[in-house]
Design an enzyme around this catalytic site. Structure first.
Site, PDB file in Angstrom:
ATOM      1  N   TYR A 115      32.112  42.671  47.084  1.00  0.00           N
ATOM      2  CA  TYR A 115      33.232  42.637  48.021  1.00  0.00           C
ATOM      3  C   TYR A 115      33.392  43.972  48.719  1.00  0.00           C
ATOM      4  O   TYR A 115      33.146  45.027  48.113  1.00  0.00           O
ATOM      5  CB  TYR A 115      34.549  42.352  47.286  1.00  0.00           C
ATOM      6  CG  TYR A 115      34.781  40.916  46.937  1.00  0.00           C
ATOM      7  CD1 TYR A 115      35.422  40.060  47.827  1.00  0.00           C
ATOM      8  CD2 TYR A 115      34.368  40.408  45.713  1.00  0.00           C
ATOM      9  CE1 TYR A 115      35.657  38.732  47.500  1.00  0.00           C
ATOM     10  CE2 TYR A 115      34.599  39.085  45.376  1.00  0.00           C
ATOM     11  CZ  TYR A 115      35.240  38.251  46.273  1.00  0.00           C
ATOM     12  OH  TYR A 115      35.471  36.948  45.953  1.00  0.00           O
TER      13      TYR A 115
ATOM     14  N   TYR B  88      29.403  36.927  41.077  1.00  0.00           N
ATOM     15  CA  TYR B  88      29.551  38.328  40.694  1.00  0.00           C
ATOM     16  C   TYR B  88      30.177  38.449  39.309  1.00  0.00           C
ATOM     17  O   TYR B  88      30.906  37.573  38.860  1.00  0.00           O
ATOM     18  CB  TYR B  88      30.326  39.120  41.745  1.00  0.00           C
ATOM     19  CG  TYR B  88      31.785  38.777  41.866  1.00  0.00           C
ATOM     20  CD1 TYR B  88      32.213  37.867  42.811  1.00  0.00           C
ATOM     21  CD2 TYR B  88      32.734  39.384  41.044  1.00  0.00           C
ATOM     22  CE1 TYR B  88      33.553  37.553  42.934  1.00  0.00           C
ATOM     23  CE2 TYR B  88      34.078  39.081  41.162  1.00  0.00           C
ATOM     24  CZ  TYR B  88      34.484  38.160  42.103  1.00  0.00           C
ATOM     25  OH  TYR B  88      35.805  37.862  42.226  1.00  0.00           O
TER      26      TYR B  88
ATOM     27  N   ARG C 197      31.760  35.120  37.890  1.00  0.00           N
ATOM     28  CA  ARG C 197      32.461  34.132  38.699  1.00  0.00           C
ATOM     29  C   ARG C 197      31.459  33.287  39.463  1.00  0.00           C
ATOM     30  O   ARG C 197      30.555  33.822  40.099  1.00  0.00           O
ATOM     31  CB  ARG C 197      33.370  34.805  39.753  1.00  0.00           C
ATOM     32  CG  ARG C 197      34.547  35.611  39.269  1.00  0.00           C
ATOM     33  CD  ARG C 197      35.679  34.842  38.626  1.00  0.00           C
ATOM     34  NE  ARG C 197      35.861  33.449  38.986  1.00  0.00           N
ATOM     35  CZ  ARG C 197      36.506  32.995  40.056  1.00  0.00           C
ATOM     36  NH1 ARG C 197      37.029  33.810  40.927  1.00  0.00           N
ATOM     37  NH2 ARG C 197      36.646  31.704  40.273  1.00  0.00           N
TER      38      ARG C 197
ATOM     39  N   HIS D  52      32.165  31.665  45.427  1.00  0.00           N
ATOM     40  CA  HIS D  52      33.355  31.022  45.990  1.00  0.00           C
ATOM     41  C   HIS D  52      33.801  31.740  47.248  1.00  0.00           C
ATOM     42  O   HIS D  52      33.451  32.902  47.476  1.00  0.00           O
ATOM     43  CB  HIS D  52      34.496  31.003  44.965  1.00  0.00           C
ATOM     44  CG  HIS D  52      34.920  32.375  44.535  1.00  0.00           C
ATOM     45  ND1 HIS D  52      34.283  33.054  43.532  1.00  0.00           N
ATOM     46  CD2 HIS D  52      35.875  33.208  44.995  1.00  0.00           C
ATOM     47  CE1 HIS D  52      34.832  34.246  43.374  1.00  0.00           C
ATOM     48  NE2 HIS D  52      35.808  34.370  44.264  1.00  0.00           N
TER      49      HIS D  52
ATOM     50  N   HIS E 252      37.503  32.547  49.162  1.00  0.00           N
ATOM     51  CA  HIS E 252      38.963  32.478  49.055  1.00  0.00           C
ATOM     52  C   HIS E 252      39.540  31.881  50.337  1.00  0.00           C
ATOM     53  O   HIS E 252      39.133  32.264  51.436  1.00  0.00           O
ATOM     54  CB  HIS E 252      39.542  33.880  48.848  1.00  0.00           C
ATOM     55  CG  HIS E 252      39.159  34.508  47.553  1.00  0.00           C
ATOM     56  ND1 HIS E 252      39.914  34.393  46.414  1.00  0.00           N
ATOM     57  CD2 HIS E 252      38.080  35.249  47.197  1.00  0.00           C
ATOM     58  CE1 HIS E 252      39.343  35.051  45.425  1.00  0.00           C
ATOM     59  NE2 HIS E 252      38.213  35.572  45.872  1.00  0.00           N
TER      60      HIS E 252
END
Lengths: 187, 268
Positions: free
Chosen positions: B134, B173, B183, B186, B188
């Site tokens: 991120y 990640y 995780r 995905h 958000h």
């Protein structure tokens, strides 16, 4: 069958996670009213966890009526021009768990009603949005006759009612858990 | 004198006391059984879900109170096309070059529980890059940043309630919930409905991800049918040939709005 008769299962909530800032931030998002405009006040406080520690990665959103008790219909929450009042604001909590909005004090939307900010709370570790209210202090009769506040005991009602400072600003902490846990709402 | 750690705590090797995936998977199964026993009264997403360890001190312990919605809660902030620039729907176009990764488009319809499209509503999306990193100062995953990818976008839904954006597929990640925790990939999503009560923040997943049964966040939703609603569908016919693959993700917001009360002849 018309579309309005369909009953669709809702999409479930998930946490906003830790890395929302670059996705949800936009200029002046916490300035529902321009700080130099007539009647501008701050609404601020802290978001706290069950140990009383600050939640530094939370998002608080508010939506409220105008100072005249109208529901805002103005567009432009993402492109603030400092003039239009859209009623919507978003604030990220800082390292001390603190959030702050510039806005104007909402008036009741119905005669004799109690004025409040509709509030949404999101955070890392919080799996779904929490809904609550922040009532404007002052009108004791309106607050006492509000159906929600009247259904709560005094301590619970206090978790939904802001405190006014000497300067006329509003202060309100939101506690996710524990002693003086904020009353959260379903509808 | 205490030893000064040479790495930040969040990068330190997991001590033996950190739960294993087996511990976590057992805790997830146990909590799912408890929630299933509550029947329909259990909300789709449990805020009280201990396997997601960050939730322990951050979930209310009292039952939420049932309130009658008032006018301000039955309306929503108004957004318009001028709130968002068209380029914000192309997450691959914000830099001087093309990002690394599998290029894709995600389209869907934003609806209320009656199947009515939600027009002119704001959809915000954010995601990791193809390596699972991120753009955030607190993301310490030792995967490369991509100079050509930020990973945030905004769309205003059209007259049919549709949204569409172009991006690259995010990577899985690691996170520090438990030992060897990852995780599933995905995106958000943050969406607005016709009422402030309908406000929804969620995550979209990809079909067939092998990490689904292992992930405490995805499993904070205890019913399989509800979890399935967060998994996008691969939409072969919507691919742009020679350019991108397509996923479809429809979103249904929950709760009443002012028109529901007007329809029923009650004051909003």
């Amino acid at each position: 069958m018309s579309a309005s008769d369909v009953s669709l299962a809702p999409t479930p909530h998930q946490t906003v996670g830790p890395f929302f800032a670059f996705g949800l931030e936009y200029p002046d998002m916490h300035q529902v009213a321009h700080p130099h405009s007539d009647g501008a006040i701050t609404l601020s406080g802290r978001l706290l966890d069950g140990a009383g520690a600050p939640v530094p990665d939370g998002v608080i959103e508010i939506f409220s009526a105008t100072a005249g008790g109208e529901i805002p219909r103005e567009r432009g929450s993402l492109r603030r021009d400092g003039l239009r009042f859209t009623g919507f604001g978003r604030a990220f909590t800082d390292d001390d768990g603190r959030y702050l909005f510039w806005t104007t004090e909402p008036a009741p939307t119905a005669a004799g009603g109690a004025a409040f900010f509709a509030v949404g709370v999101f955070a890392r570790g919080l799996s779904a949005r929490l809904a609550t209210r922040i009532y404007v202090p002052g009108d004791a009769d309106a607050l006492a006759s509000d159906p929600l506040l009247a259904s709560l005991d005094q301590d619970e009602a206090a978790t939904l009612t802001a405190v006014r400072t000497a300067e006329g600003h509003l202060v309100h902490d939101i506690r996710l858990q524990g002693e003086r846990e904020t009353v959260f709402l379903v509808f | 004198m205490a030893t000064v750690p040479t790495v930040a705590p969040e990068r330190a090797p997991a001590p033996d006391t950190v739960p294993t995936q087996a511990d976590m998977s057992a805790a997830i199964a146990r909590r799912h059984r408890e929630l299933a026993a509550l029947g329909d009264s259990a909300p789709a997403t449990a805020v009280d879900f201990a396997p997601y360890r960050s939730s322990l001190l951050r979930h209310p312990t009292k039952n939420p109170r049932l309130a009658d919605p008032e006018a301000v809660e039955l309306h929503s902030p108004a957004f318009g096309e001028h709130d968002v620039a068209g380029v914000e729907a192309d997450l691959t176009a914000h830099h001087t070059g093309e990002p690394q990764g599998e290029r894709m488009t995600v389209t869907g319809t934003l609806m209320d529980g009656r199947g009515r499209p939600l027009r002119s509503q704001l959809v915000e999306v954010w995601q990791a890059n193809a390596s699972g990193r991120y753009v955030h100062q607190r993301d310490r995953h030792a995967a490369p940043l991509d100079p050509h990818f930020t990973g945030a976008g905004r769309i205003i839904t059209d007259d049919q309630g549709r949204y569409s954006f172009t991006t690259i597929k995010p990577g899985a990640y690691p996170w520090r919930n438990h030992a060897n925790a990852w995780r599933p990939a995905h995106i958000h999503f943050s969406v607005f409905g016709r009422a402030f009560l309908q406000r929804l923040v969620t995550q979209m997943y990809f079909p067939g991800d092998p990490m689904f049964p292992l992930d405490p966040i995805y499993n904070s939703i205890h019913r399989q049918a509800d979890r399935d609603r967060l998994v996008a569908a691969y939409d072969h016919d919507a691919n742009v040939p020679e350019f991108s693959i397509a996923y479809r993700f429809d979103i249904v917001v929950d709760g009443p709005d002012a028109t529901w009360f007007e329809r029923d002849g009650e004051p909003a």
